[in-house]
Design an enzyme around this catalytic site. Structure first.
Site, short mmCIF file in Angstrom:
data_model
loop_
_atom_site.label_atom_id
_atom_site.label_comp_id
_atom_site.label_asym_id
_atom_site.label_seq_id
_atom_site.Cartn_x
_atom_site.Cartn_y
_atom_site.Cartn_z
N LYS A 128 -0.26 62.20 30.11
CA LYS A 128 -0.96 63.05 31.09
C LYS A 128 -2.47 63.07 30.86
CE LYS A 128 2.64 65.91 32.93
NZ LYS A 128 3.12 67.22 33.29
N LYS A 211 9.87 57.63 35.37
CA LYS A 211 10.68 58.82 35.67
C LYS A 211 10.37 59.36 37.07
CE LYS A 211 9.27 62.95 34.06
NZ LYS A 211 9.27 64.33 33.55
N LYS A 214 7.68 65.19 40.00
CA LYS A 214 7.14 65.93 41.14
C LYS A 214 5.65 65.63 41.35
CE LYS A 214 8.34 70.18 38.89
NZ LYS A 214 7.86 70.14 37.51
N1 AQP Z 1 13.39 62.48 36.43
C1 AQP Z 1 14.03 63.38 35.70
N2 AQP Z 1 15.29 63.11 35.27
C2 AQP Z 1 15.97 64.02 34.54
N3 AQP Z 1 15.46 65.23 34.19
C3 AQP Z 1 14.22 65.52 34.61
N4 AQP Z 1 13.43 66.61 34.45
C4 AQP Z 1 12.25 66.41 35.08
N5 AQP Z 1 12.24 65.22 35.67
C5 AQP Z 1 13.44 64.63 35.38
C6 AQP Z 1 13.83 67.78 33.70
O1 AQP Z 1 13.51 68.93 34.47
C7 AQP Z 1 13.14 69.97 33.55
C8 AQP Z 1 11.84 70.56 33.98
O2 AQP Z 1 10.80 69.63 33.88
P1 AQP Z 1 9.33 70.09 34.26
O3 AQP Z 1 9.18 70.07 35.72
O4 AQP Z 1 9.01 71.36 33.62
O5 AQP Z 1 8.43 69.03 33.59
P2 AQP Z 1 8.49 67.51 33.68
O6 AQP Z 1 9.60 67.00 32.83
O7 AQP Z 1 7.11 67.05 33.33
O8 AQP Z 1 8.86 67.21 35.21
P3 AQP Z 1 8.02 66.47 36.26
O9 AQP Z 1 8.77 66.47 37.53
O10 AQP Z 1 7.63 65.12 35.75
O11 AQP Z 1 6.77 67.42 36.42
P4 AQP Z 1 5.27 67.03 36.42
O12 AQP Z 1 5.17 65.94 37.41
O13 AQP Z 1 4.56 68.27 36.82
O14 AQP Z 1 4.96 66.58 35.03
C9 AQP Z 1 13.08 69.38 32.16
O15 AQP Z 1 14.29 69.71 31.49
C10 AQP Z 1 13.01 67.91 32.42
O16 AQP Z 1 13.56 67.17 31.36
#
Ligand code: AQP
Length: 349
Positions: A128, A211, A214
């Site tokens: 990030k 991955k 969002k």
């Molecule tokens: N692609 C994914 N596959 C499986 N699990 C996922 N999680 C997120 N993306 C996937 C799980 O969702 C929970 C919350 O994650 P988060 O939104 O707090 O943070 P993150 O993992 O950083 O998710 P994003 O979507 O990638 O958010 P941004 O883009 O804001 O960084 C966690 O349990 C995560 O494992």
């Protein structure tokens, strides 16, 4: 609880905590990797008599810039997503992180326990912050310390997460162990990450090595929980694939990340394992498989997006639910923080 965790839960009551950042719209990755499993844990907690606690981690979200109005809407939308997916405020504690100040209070203590080198090794920090680390926020760097506080301020023993969060949970364990050693106590549990199911890592629809996220700049890379049936079908139709037919065995998915991803999603949504899915669809072309996947995704997600839309029409209802949840969360967090202050040597009068 598994046998492996039995030893460490003899002193600490089993308790489950997890959270999601309201940093954008919810994705199918969040749903399959986290939310749907939270609902299973909620039911298990009810049957086996342990608490389950789920949070919108808004303080984590602001480690990168968030428009204030968007953050408020996304936080409510996340609460709506939790409820629409099956979390029930009568069964689980559902709340917003910034409404429970004990998280940040404990995080400061953990900032003084954790080491700079530990944070520097975190993959999420490197991803990030990118090449411009000097310009990233201090909050982004210290993110795992706040996450450790989120978990340990409830003495949570089990944390269901997707695979991407494994490293942060390991760091939470390191912080608990170092705190216990530094102060000669056995106060914080050494938390277990719980990474299970067919979709612990849902990948981007545009790039099978990334991955589904969002914050991906391309909306076509993800399925949002608020997407309507046409949008879901369109994104699946345009999902990147290879020209081969689907294999009949899991081995045939090796080196085919996009195909593997779509099969994994199908398996997770249909509640089958990958082998049974491939026994059913092996030999089919993607032109035949993608509509099957779209149908099952729409059938699964439509009721959720409809309920989310209904709840979003009633923001006061959402705020009341999470306000009550914060009160319940504080009842657990407050005595644990007080005891931590005592251990550290702070005067409380
Ligand atoms: N692609 C994914 N596959 C499986 N699990 C996922 N999680 C997120 N993306 C996937 C799980 O969702 C929970 C919350 O994650 P988060 O939104 O707090 O943070 P993150 O993992 O950083 O998710 P994003 O979507 O990638 O958010 P941004 O883009 O804001 O960084 C966690 O349990 C995560 O494992």
């Amino acid at each position: 609880m598994s046998d492996a965790s039995a030893n460490q839960t003899t002193k600490f009551q089993p308790r489950v905590f997890s959270g999601i950042q309201p940093s954008g719209g919810l994705t199918l990755g969040n749903y399959l990797g986290a939310m749907r499993r939270f609902v299973d844990w909620q039911e298990r907690g009810l049957n086996e008599g342990f608490e389950t606690i789920f949070c919108m981690v808004d303080l984590h979200a602001i480690t990168v810039w968030q428009d204030p109005e968007a953050l408020r809407r996304q936080t409510r939308e996340l609460a709506a997503g939790y409820i629409a997916s099956g979390l029930d405020p009568a069964k689980a504690i559902l709340f917003n992180q910034s409404q429970v100040p004990e998280h940040t209070q404990l995080a400061w203590i953990f900032n003084c326990v954790a080491r700079m080198g530990w944070m520097q090794r975190m993959t999420q920090w490197k991803d990030k912050a990118g090449k411009n680390q000097q310009n990233a926020s201090l909050g982004l760097f210290a993110y795992p310390s706040l996450m450790a506080a989120d978990i340990l301020v409830y003495h949570a023993t089990h944390v269901p997460v997707g695979e991407d969060q494994k490293q942060h949970i390991e760091l939470t364990r390191d912080i608990a162990i170092k705190f216990n050693n530094d102060y000669g106590v056995d106060f914080f549990p050494v938390t277990e990450p719980v990474i299970e199911g067919a979709a612990t890592r849902v990948m981007s629809l545009r790039d099978g090595s990334k991955k589904m996220s969002k914050s991906d700049p391309s909306d076509m890379a993800r399925i949002n929980l608020t997407d309507d049936a046409d949008a879901i079908a369109n994104k699946i139709r345009k999902a990147r694939t290879d020209p081969e037919a689907l294999p009949s065995e899991a081995k045939g998915l090796e080196d085919r990340p996009e195909a593997r991803n779509l099969v994994n999603i199908y398996a997770a949504l249909s509640g089958k394992d990958v082998d049974s899915v491939l026994a059913e669809v092996g030999g089919k072309q993607f032109s035949e498989f993608k509509p099957m996947l779209a149908d099952i995704a729409v059938a699964h997600l439509s009721p959720i997006s409809t309920e989310m839309a209904r709840l979003m029409e009633a923001p006061d209802e959402i705020d009341a639910i999470i306000g009550k949840g914060a009160e319940k969360a504080r009842e657990i967090a407050e005595p644990i923080l007080k005891k931590t202050y005592d251990i550290v040597g702070m005067i409380r009068s």
